[in-house]
Design a protein around this motif. Structure first.
Motif, PDB file in Angstrom:
ATOM      1  N   ARG A 137       0.796  -1.227   0.000  1.00 23.55           N
ATOM      2  CA  ARG A 137       0.000   0.000   0.000  1.00 23.55           C
ATOM      3  C   ARG A 137       0.831   1.281   0.000  1.00 23.55           C
ATOM      4  NH1 ARG A 137      -2.157   3.597  -0.908  1.00 23.55           N
ATOM      5  NH2 ARG A 137      -4.214   4.454  -0.395  1.00 23.55           N
ATOM      6  N   ILE A 158       2.200   8.041   0.877  1.00 28.77           N
ATOM      7  CA  ILE A 158       0.910   7.360   0.785  1.00 28.77           C
ATOM      8  C   ILE A 158       0.281   7.674  -0.573  1.00 28.77           C
ATOM      9  CG2 ILE A 158      -1.332   6.975   1.890  1.00 28.77           C
ATOM     10  CD1 ILE A 158       1.266   9.005   3.745  1.00 28.77           C
ATOM     11  N   PRO A 159       0.418   6.765  -1.548  1.00 33.25           N
ATOM     12  CA  PRO A 159      -0.211   7.045  -2.837  1.00 33.25           C
ATOM     13  C   PRO A 159      -1.725   6.919  -2.733  1.00 33.25           C
ATOM     14  CG  PRO A 159       0.764   4.852  -2.859  1.00 33.25           C
ATOM     15  CD  PRO A 159       1.109   5.471  -1.530  1.00 33.25           C
ATOM     16  N   GLU A 160      -2.412   7.662  -3.567  1.00 32.39           N
ATOM     17  CA  GLU A 160      -3.872   7.532  -3.624  1.00 32.39           C
ATOM     18  C   GLU A 160      -4.198   6.189  -4.285  1.00 32.39           C
ATOM     19  OE1 GLU A 160      -6.169  10.912  -5.190  1.00 32.39           O
ATOM     20  OE2 GLU A 160      -7.001   9.428  -6.564  1.00 32.39           O
ATOM     21  N   ASP A 161      -4.914   5.333  -3.576  1.00 34.87           N
ATOM     22  CA  ASP A 161      -5.268   4.022  -4.140  1.00 34.87           C
ATOM     23  C   ASP A 161      -6.248   3.330  -3.201  1.00 34.87           C
ATOM     24  OD1 ASP A 161      -5.413   1.708  -5.578  1.00 34.87           O
ATOM     25  OD2 ASP A 161      -3.444   0.943  -4.973  1.00 34.87           O
ATOM     26  N   GLY A 162      -7.384   3.951  -2.964  1.00 35.42           N
ATOM     27  CA  GLY A 162      -8.372   3.331  -2.090  1.00 35.42           C
ATOM     28  C   GLY A 162      -7.998   3.481  -0.629  1.00 35.42           C
ATOM     29  N   SER A 196       3.537  14.774   6.381  1.00 37.45           N
ATOM     30  CA  SER A 196       2.261  14.750   5.673  1.00 37.45           C
ATOM     31  C   SER A 196       1.178  15.533   6.393  1.00 37.45           C
ATOM     32  CB  SER A 196       1.797  13.292   5.530  1.00 37.45           C
ATOM     33  OG  SER A 196       0.505  13.243   4.970  1.00 37.45           O
ATOM     34  N   ASN A 211      -9.056   5.672   9.371  1.00 40.96           N
ATOM     35  CA  ASN A 211      -7.791   5.040   8.961  1.00 40.96           C
ATOM     36  C   ASN A 211      -6.653   6.053   9.004  1.00 40.96           C
ATOM     37  OD1 ASN A 211      -8.918   2.531   8.420  1.00 40.96           O
ATOM     38  ND2 ASN A 211      -9.313   3.013   6.267  1.00 40.96           N
ATOM     39  N   THR A 235      -7.407  16.196  -0.476  1.00 31.34           N
ATOM     40  CA  THR A 235      -8.798  15.783  -0.274  1.00 31.34           C
ATOM     41  C   THR A 235      -9.649  16.071  -1.509  1.00 31.34           C
ATOM     42  OG1 THR A 235      -8.564  16.257   2.073  1.00 31.34           O
ATOM     43  CG2 THR A 235     -10.804  16.036   1.259  1.00 31.34           C
ATOM     44  N   GLU A 250     -19.387  16.079   1.610  1.00 41.61           N
ATOM     45  CA  GLU A 250     -20.097  14.800   1.746  1.00 41.61           C
ATOM     46  C   GLU A 250     -19.449  13.875   2.765  1.00 41.61           C
ATOM     47  OE1 GLU A 250     -20.024  13.815  -2.376  1.00 41.61           O
ATOM     48  OE2 GLU A 250     -21.416  15.476  -2.767  1.00 41.61           O
ATOM     49  N   THR A 251     -18.129  13.796   2.754  1.00 45.87           N
ATOM     50  CA  THR A 251     -17.479  12.891   3.706  1.00 45.87           C
ATOM     51  C   THR A 251     -17.032  13.669   4.940  1.00 45.87           C
ATOM     52  OG1 THR A 251     -15.195  13.160   2.928  1.00 45.87           O
ATOM     53  CG2 THR A 251     -16.559  11.594   1.719  1.00 45.87           C
ATOM     54  N   SER A 252     -16.782  12.902   6.015  1.00 44.01           N
ATOM     55  CA  SER A 252     -16.362  13.570   7.261  1.00 44.01           C
ATOM     56  C   SER A 252     -15.049  14.320   7.041  1.00 44.01           C
ATOM     57  CB  SER A 252     -16.240  12.548   8.397  1.00 44.01           C
ATOM     58  OG  SER A 252     -15.340  11.531   8.044  1.00 44.01           O
ATOM     59  N   LEU A 253     -14.153  13.760   6.221  1.00 48.13           N
ATOM     60  CA  LEU A 253     -12.871  14.435   5.972  1.00 48.13           C
ATOM     61  C   LEU A 253     -13.086  15.756   5.238  1.00 48.13           C
ATOM     62  CD1 LEU A 253      -9.736  14.313   6.060  1.00 48.13           C
ATOM     63  CD2 LEU A 253      -9.846  13.304   3.779  1.00 48.13           C
TER      64      LEU A 253
END
Ligand SMILES: CC(C)(COP(=O)(O)OP(=O)(O)OC[C@H]1O[C@@H](n2cnc3c(N)ncnc32)[C@H](O)[C@@H]1OP(=O)(O)O)[C@@H](O)C(=O)NCCC(=O)NCCS
Length: 276
Positions: A137, A158-162, A196, A211, A235, A250-253
Motif C-alpha cells: 500500500r 501514501i499514494p492515492e489508491d483506495g 504529511s 484510517n 482531499t 459529503e465525507t467527514s474528511l
C-alpha cells in the motif's frame, strides 16, 4: 489493429487512455535539447540516493512547456530505472508498481487541471533515482538521514489508491522490513519518517476512528509546519484555496478540512518518525 510501439512502456508506467495517446505523440519525434538535458540530470542521480527532487533549470518557460519536457524525459528514462532495479535483483513487479506512479500522477493531473500535464513531475524524479519503491500500500524512499553520521532512513509516502486500512499498512511495513535489508544491506535504516498533512494532530482529534488517524498514531510527531493548501489538494485535488464554498462536504474528511479553514485555521504538515 496495429500495436503501439509503446505498449510495454505504458504498461510498465500504467499510462492509460488519453494520456497514452498524448505520451505517444511526445515519443513520436526525437528528443530535443531540453529533454536530453533532463534525461542527463536523471542519469546523474540514478543509484546515488539523492534526497531531493530535481528542480527545473535553463531559461524560464511556461509551466506547460516545462511539464512536457519532463513528461517526455521521464518516459524515455524510466526503462533505465527498471533495468537498474533488475540489476539489483529486484523483481519486475515491484519495479513496475513503483514506476506506475507516473500513470497515476498523469490521471490525477487530469482531475486537478482538466487536461494532459504533470504538475508533480519533480516528485517523479525521485522515483527515477532508483531508491523509491512501492511495497504493497505504501511507498518507501531510502535516503541518508541528513545527520553528520551517515545513517539511513525510509521516507514513507501514501499514494492515492483506495482505503488505508491498518492491515494494509502493517503488511506494507512488514514488506519494507525485509525488502531493504535484502537489496540494500549496506544502507541499514532503523527509522521511518513521514511528512504529511495526514499527521496534523487536528485530524486525529476530529476523526479519531479513521484510517488516517490510525496511520498517524503510528508515528511520533516531531514538529508541525504550516501547509495551508495540502489538505485541500489531497482531499479535493484542487490547487489553492479559491472557491472553497463550491467544494463538496459529503465525507467527514471533506467537512473537517473545510470547517477548519472556515474557522480561520491553518492546516499543518506533521513531521513524524517511527522505529522500524
Ligand atoms: C489517505 C487516504 C488513502 C485515506 O483514505 P481512507 O482509508 O478511506 O480514509 P479514512 O478511512 O481515514 O477516511 C475517513 C473519512 O474521510 C473520507 N475520506 C478519506 N479520504 C478522502 C478523500 N481523499 N476525499 C474525500 N473524502 C475522503 C472517507 O470517505 C471517510 O468519510 P466518512 O467518515 O464520511 O465515511 C485517502 O485520503 C487518499 O487517497 N488521499 C490522497 C493521498 C494522500 O493524501 N497522500 C498523502 C500525501 S502527503
Amino acid at each position: 489493429m496495429a500495436t503501439s510501439p509503446y505498449t510495454d512502456l505504458f504498461g510498465l508506467l500504467d499510462i492509460t487512455g488519453e494520456d497514452a495517446v498524448e505520451c505517444a505523440h511526445l515519443l513520436d519525434t526525437p528528443p530535443d535539447e531540453p529533454v536530453l538535458r533532463a534525461i542527463t540530470a536523471m542519469q546523474d542521480r540514478l543509484g546515488n540516493f539523492p534526497l531531493d527532487p530535481v528542480t527545473a533549470d535553463g531559461p524560464v518557460q511556461d509551466e506547460a512547456g516545462v511539464e512536457r519536457i519532463w513528461i517526455e524525459a521521464l518516459l524515455r528514462f524510466a526503462p533505465n530505472v527498471h533495468a537498474y532495479h533488475q540489476n539489483l535483483g529486484i523483481n519486475k513487479a515491484v519495479s513496475a508498481a513503483s514506476l506506475a506512479d507516473v500513470g497515476l500522477q498523469l490521471r490525477i493531473n487530469r482531475r486537478v487541471h482538466g487536461h494532459f500535464g504533470l504538475d508533480t513531475w519533480a516528485w517523479l524524479t525521485l522515483h527515477m533515482a532508483g531508491n523509491l519503491f512501492r511495497l504493497g500500500r505504501l511507498q518507501f524512499h531510502l535516503v541518508p538521514d541528513g545527520s553528520q553520521t551517515p545513517e539511513w532512513v525510509l521516507g514513507v509516502h501514501i499514494p492515492e489508491d483506495g482505503g488505508l486500512s491498518p492491515e494494509l499498512v502493517d503488511a506494507s511495513f512488514a514488506e519494507a522490513r525485509s525488502f531493504f535489508p535484502r537489496f540494500f544491506p549496506d544502507k541499514p535504516a532503523r527509522n521511518a519518517t513521514c511528512d504529511s498533512w495526514m499527521l496534523d494532530p487536528y485530524l486525529a482529534e476530529r476523526l479519531p476512528k479513521s484510517n488516517i488517524a490510525s496511520f498517524a498514531r503510528r508515528f511520533t510527531l516531531d514538529r508541525c509546519t504550516d501547509a495551508p493548501t495540502d489538505a485541500v489538494y489531497f482531499t479535493f485535488r484542487q490547487r489553492g484555496l479559491h472557491d472553497l464554498n463550491r467544494l463538496p462536504r459529503e465525507t467527514s474528511l471533506q467537512r473537517v478540512v473545510l470547517e477548519r479553514i472556515d474557522d480561520g485555521g491553518t492546516w499543518q504538515l506533521g513531521h513524524g518518525h517511527l522505529a522500524l
